[in-house]
Write a protein that holds these residues in place. Structure first.
Motif, PDB file in Angstrom:
ATOM      1  N   ILE A  35      -5.873  54.533  15.135  1.00 40.60           N
ATOM      2  CA  ILE A  35      -6.288  53.583  16.322  1.00 40.60           C
ATOM      3  C   ILE A  35      -6.705  54.303  17.510  1.00 40.60           C
ATOM      4  O   ILE A  35      -7.796  53.604  18.014  1.00 40.60           O
ATOM      5  CB  ILE A  35      -5.059  52.625  16.692  1.00 40.60           C
ATOM      6  N   MET A  36      -6.352  55.389  18.000  1.00 38.13           N
ATOM      7  CA  MET A  36      -6.734  55.913  19.171  1.00 38.13           C
ATOM      8  C   MET A  36      -8.331  56.362  18.883  1.00 38.13           C
ATOM      9  O   MET A  36      -8.927  56.443  20.093  1.00 38.13           O
ATOM     10  CB  MET A  36      -5.949  57.108  19.552  1.00 38.13           C
ATOM     11  N   ASN A  37      -8.411  56.840  17.730  1.00 32.05           N
ATOM     12  CA  ASN A  37      -9.842  57.316  17.281  1.00 32.05           C
ATOM     13  C   ASN A  37     -11.018  56.325  17.290  1.00 32.05           C
ATOM     14  O   ASN A  37     -12.073  56.644  17.476  1.00 32.05           O
ATOM     15  CB  ASN A  37      -9.903  58.329  16.288  1.00 32.05           C
ATOM     16  N   THR A  38     -10.576  55.253  16.555  1.00 27.64           N
ATOM     17  CA  THR A  38     -11.724  54.300  16.577  1.00 27.64           C
ATOM     18  C   THR A  38     -11.559  53.166  17.806  1.00 27.64           C
ATOM     19  O   THR A  38     -12.756  52.710  17.605  1.00 27.64           O
ATOM     20  CB  THR A  38     -11.148  53.451  15.386  1.00 27.64           C
ATOM     21  N   ASP A  39     -10.860  53.137  18.381  1.00 22.34           N
ATOM     22  CA  ASP A  39     -10.987  52.302  19.717  1.00 22.34           C
ATOM     23  C   ASP A  39     -11.388  53.162  20.893  1.00 22.34           C
ATOM     24  O   ASP A  39     -10.753  53.361  21.880  1.00 22.34           O
ATOM     25  CB  ASP A  39      -9.503  51.800  19.845  1.00 22.34           C
ATOM     26  N   LYS A  40     -12.614  53.236  20.871  1.00 23.76           N
ATOM     27  CA  LYS A  40     -13.415  53.856  21.907  1.00 23.76           C
ATOM     28  C   LYS A  40     -14.046  52.680  22.871  1.00 23.76           C
ATOM     29  O   LYS A  40     -14.901  51.748  22.088  1.00 23.76           O
ATOM     30  CB  LYS A  40     -14.279  54.776  21.447  1.00 23.76           C
ATOM     31  N   LYS A  41     -13.880  52.741  24.209  1.00 24.01           N
ATOM     32  CA  LYS A  41     -14.782  51.736  25.017  1.00 24.01           C
ATOM     33  C   LYS A  41     -16.182  52.122  25.182  1.00 24.01           C
ATOM     34  O   LYS A  41     -16.677  53.056  24.984  1.00 24.01           O
ATOM     35  CB  LYS A  41     -13.975  51.968  26.428  1.00 24.01           C
ATOM     36  N   LYS A  42     -16.745  50.991  25.136  1.00 23.19           N
ATOM     37  CA  LYS A  42     -18.179  51.214  25.228  1.00 23.19           C
ATOM     38  C   LYS A  42     -18.675  51.760  26.952  1.00 23.19           C
ATOM     39  O   LYS A  42     -18.181  51.252  27.844  1.00 23.19           O
ATOM     40  CB  LYS A  42     -19.060  50.014  25.339  1.00 23.19           C
TER      41      LYS A  42
END
Length: 44
Positions: A35-42
């Motif tokens: 989840i930490m790796n895929t949830d990146k802010k724009k």
């Protein structure tokens, strides 16, 4: 003297429970890391 033959600890049940607990902990850590790796802010 009969009581000397009785086991005081049931190791098989404890080993199974520890293995299940370790598996659940590893799974939860893997889920959190994914989840930490895929949830990146724009970036704007």
């Amino acid at each position: 003297m009969i009581t000397m033959n009785l086991p005081l600890v049931n190791w098989s049940n404890g080993v199974v429970m520890i293995a299940v607990f370790a598996g659940v902990c590893i799974a939860l850590v893997g889920i959190v890391l994914s989840i930490m790796n895929t949830d990146k802010k724009k970036q704007e």
